[in-house]
Scaffold this motif. Structure first.
Motif, PDB file in Angstrom:
ATOM      1  N   MET A  45     -11.333 -15.130  -4.352  1.00  0.00           N
ATOM      2  CA  MET A  45     -11.832 -16.338  -5.010  1.00  0.00           C
ATOM      3  C   MET A  45     -12.221 -17.397  -3.985  1.00  0.00           C
ATOM      4  O   MET A  45     -13.331 -17.946  -4.029  1.00  0.00           O
ATOM      5  CB  MET A  45     -10.770 -16.894  -5.947  1.00  0.00           C
ATOM      6  N   HIS A  46     -11.312 -17.709  -3.061  1.00  0.00           N
ATOM      7  CA  HIS A  46     -11.586 -18.760  -2.079  1.00  0.00           C
ATOM      8  C   HIS A  46     -12.764 -18.379  -1.178  1.00  0.00           C
ATOM      9  O   HIS A  46     -13.614 -19.232  -0.869  1.00  0.00           O
ATOM     10  CB  HIS A  46     -10.339 -19.020  -1.236  1.00  0.00           C
ATOM     11  N   ALA A  47     -12.802 -17.123  -0.760  1.00  0.00           N
ATOM     12  CA  ALA A  47     -13.877 -16.685   0.128  1.00  0.00           C
ATOM     13  C   ALA A  47     -15.228 -16.756  -0.574  1.00  0.00           C
ATOM     14  O   ALA A  47     -16.211 -17.271  -0.023  1.00  0.00           O
ATOM     15  CB  ALA A  47     -13.594 -15.259   0.614  1.00  0.00           C
ATOM     16  N   THR A  48     -15.281 -16.248  -1.791  1.00  0.00           N
ATOM     17  CA  THR A  48     -16.546 -16.184  -2.523  1.00  0.00           C
ATOM     18  C   THR A  48     -17.047 -17.574  -2.902  1.00  0.00           C
ATOM     19  O   THR A  48     -18.221 -17.910  -2.672  1.00  0.00           O
ATOM     20  CB  THR A  48     -16.381 -15.331  -3.789  1.00  0.00           C
ATOM     21  N   LEU A  49     -16.179 -18.386  -3.469  1.00  0.00           N
ATOM     22  CA  LEU A  49     -16.602 -19.723  -3.884  1.00  0.00           C
ATOM     23  C   LEU A  49     -16.966 -20.587  -2.679  1.00  0.00           C
ATOM     24  O   LEU A  49     -17.868 -21.431  -2.767  1.00  0.00           O
ATOM     25  CB  LEU A  49     -15.511 -20.392  -4.718  1.00  0.00           C
ATOM     26  N   GLY A  50     -16.277 -20.375  -1.555  1.00  0.00           N
ATOM     27  CA  GLY A  50     -16.613 -21.126  -0.348  1.00  0.00           C
ATOM     28  C   GLY A  50     -18.006 -20.795   0.160  1.00  0.00           C
ATOM     29  O   GLY A  50     -18.771 -21.692   0.533  1.00  0.00           O
ATOM     30  N   VAL A  51     -18.344 -19.508   0.166  1.00  0.00           N
ATOM     31  CA  VAL A  51     -19.684 -19.091   0.601  1.00  0.00           C
ATOM     32  C   VAL A  51     -20.738 -19.611  -0.364  1.00  0.00           C
ATOM     33  O   VAL A  51     -21.777 -20.156   0.051  1.00  0.00           O
ATOM     34  CB  VAL A  51     -19.755 -17.553   0.706  1.00  0.00           C
ATOM     35  N   GLU A  52     -20.485 -19.447  -1.646  1.00  0.00           N
ATOM     36  CA  GLU A  52     -21.475 -19.868  -2.639  1.00  0.00           C
ATOM     37  C   GLU A  52     -21.690 -21.377  -2.620  1.00  0.00           C
ATOM     38  O   GLU A  52     -22.813 -21.851  -2.809  1.00  0.00           O
ATOM     39  CB  GLU A  52     -21.025 -19.406  -4.028  1.00  0.00           C
ATOM     40  N   ASP A  53     -20.628 -22.120  -2.376  1.00  0.00           N
ATOM     41  CA  ASP A  53     -20.762 -23.568  -2.280  1.00  0.00           C
ATOM     42  C   ASP A  53     -21.584 -23.961  -1.055  1.00  0.00           C
ATOM     43  O   ASP A  53     -22.366 -24.918  -1.094  1.00  0.00           O
ATOM     44  CB  ASP A  53     -19.369 -24.209  -2.216  1.00  0.00           C
TER      45      ASP A  53
END
Length: 346
Positions: A30-38
């Motif tokens: 979750m943290h990795a994906t949302l961080g990249v997408e943000d």
């Protein structure tokens, strides 16, 4: 209340480690994906996996955290606080300072040392970034011990009511306590039944193998329809998802597959504490270099880097003996040591 089964007293239970491993990997995802997408302003294929896991990712983590509470809750307060409060407080402060060492120098240069001091003091009452889980766990443990004399059904009803009230005060401690405490209490209260369910799945895997795809379809449909967060539905999906993760963990343990997942679960706190730095570094490198351009693949690589790097660090520390304080609390930070007896007066 049924007696706690003998299985709950084991130091390590394979399916629990597998289940914790799945949960911590989902949290890092979750943290990795949302961080990249943000950072790029786009979503990739990993986004759908994150959304699929949202209803049960944290509920299951807290449910598993309450599983073994019955064997320690009757300890005297000094020992209990040492293991369930001071233990997590040590890691929270340590890793708050480590994360701050990367985030606060810029703040000190732009706004002065007072701003850094303010951020540190604020982090003592408002959990800092990704560390909120280990900030909240001691509160759950203390609340459970204080509530132990109360009828368990009443505690369950009250905790369920808090969850369905959808409380949003802006203070993480209150909001997350209201939303998550019910799962911790369920893990504590129904531990014997959860272990019995896992044993049954281990003996008769076919019903679980048939039921898991049906659960996945229902969970995905509720997420797609936007009803997964509705009061009542959120709790139902959280409990169904928790049961599914227990079943998957049991099936993996039975087949002895995915040893890395089990190892991740056994050392879930190691991953939770240390994943932020490899996540940030790998994301920065991939976005700056442009080696990979697809958002989904960038998210996947960042996730794997963030999840695996702490385990590599842990193994390196075990081999060299350097840096053990990062993941093992030194004796100097314990309060359960025997008190010195005063010498008799002459």
């Amino acid at each position: 209340m049924p007696q706690v089964s003998a299985a709950i007293t084991n130091e390590r239970v394979a399916w629990v480690d597998y289940s914790k491993g799945i949960c911590i990997l989902l949290v890092v995802m979750m943290h990795a994906t949302l961080g990249v997408e943000d950072a790029v302003g786009k979503t990739g294929f990993m986004h759908y996996m994150v959304e699929f896991a949202r209803p049960f990712r944290m509920p299951d983590f807290f449910l598993l955290s309450g599983l073994f509470l019955a064997r320690v809750i009757d300890r005297d307060w000094r020992l209990y606080l040492d293991r369930k409060v001071v233990h997590f407080f040590y890691f929270y402060i340590l890793w708050l300072l480590i994360q701050g060492a990367f985030k606060w120098p810029g703040l000190a240069l732009s706004e002065g040392p007072a701003a850094v001091a303010e951020q540190f003091l604020l982090a003592l009452v408002e959990p800092f970034g990704t560390l909120w889980f280990i900030y909240l766990l001691p509160i759950f443990f203390v609340a459970a011990k204080l509530l132990k004399p109360a009828p368990r059904w009443l505690v369950l009803v009250a905790a369920a009511a808090l969850e369905m009230a959808v409380i949003h005060t802006g203070w993480t401690v209150i909001d997350e306590f209201a939303e998550r405490f019910v799962y911790f209490v369920i893990g504590w209260t129904f531990a014997p039944h959860i272990f019995a369910f896992a044993r049954r799945v281990g003996r008769e895997p076919l019903p679980a193998l048939v039921g898991l795809p049906a659960w996945a379809a229902v969970n995905a449909l509720c997420v797609a329809l936007g009803i997964a967060t509705l009061p009542g539905m959120a709790m139902l999906l959280g409990l169904l998802g928790s049961a599914a993760i227990v079943a998957i963990g049991t099936l993996l343990a039975r087949a002895r597959l995915g040893e890395l997942i089990r190892f991740a679960g056994e050392h879930s706190i190691t991953i939770y504490l240390a994943f932020f730095l490899p996540m940030a570094v790998s994301r920065l490198v991939l976005l700056k270099t442009g080696i990979v351009t697809d958002v989904g693949w960038i998210s996947l690589i960042v996730w794997l880097s963030a999840a695996l790097s702490p385990l590599v660090l842990y193994l390196a520390i075990r081999k060299t003996g350097w840096g053990t304080f990062l993941f093992e609390r030194p004796k100097a930070f314990r309060i359960d040591r025997p008190r010195r007896k005063l010498a008799p007066a002459e």
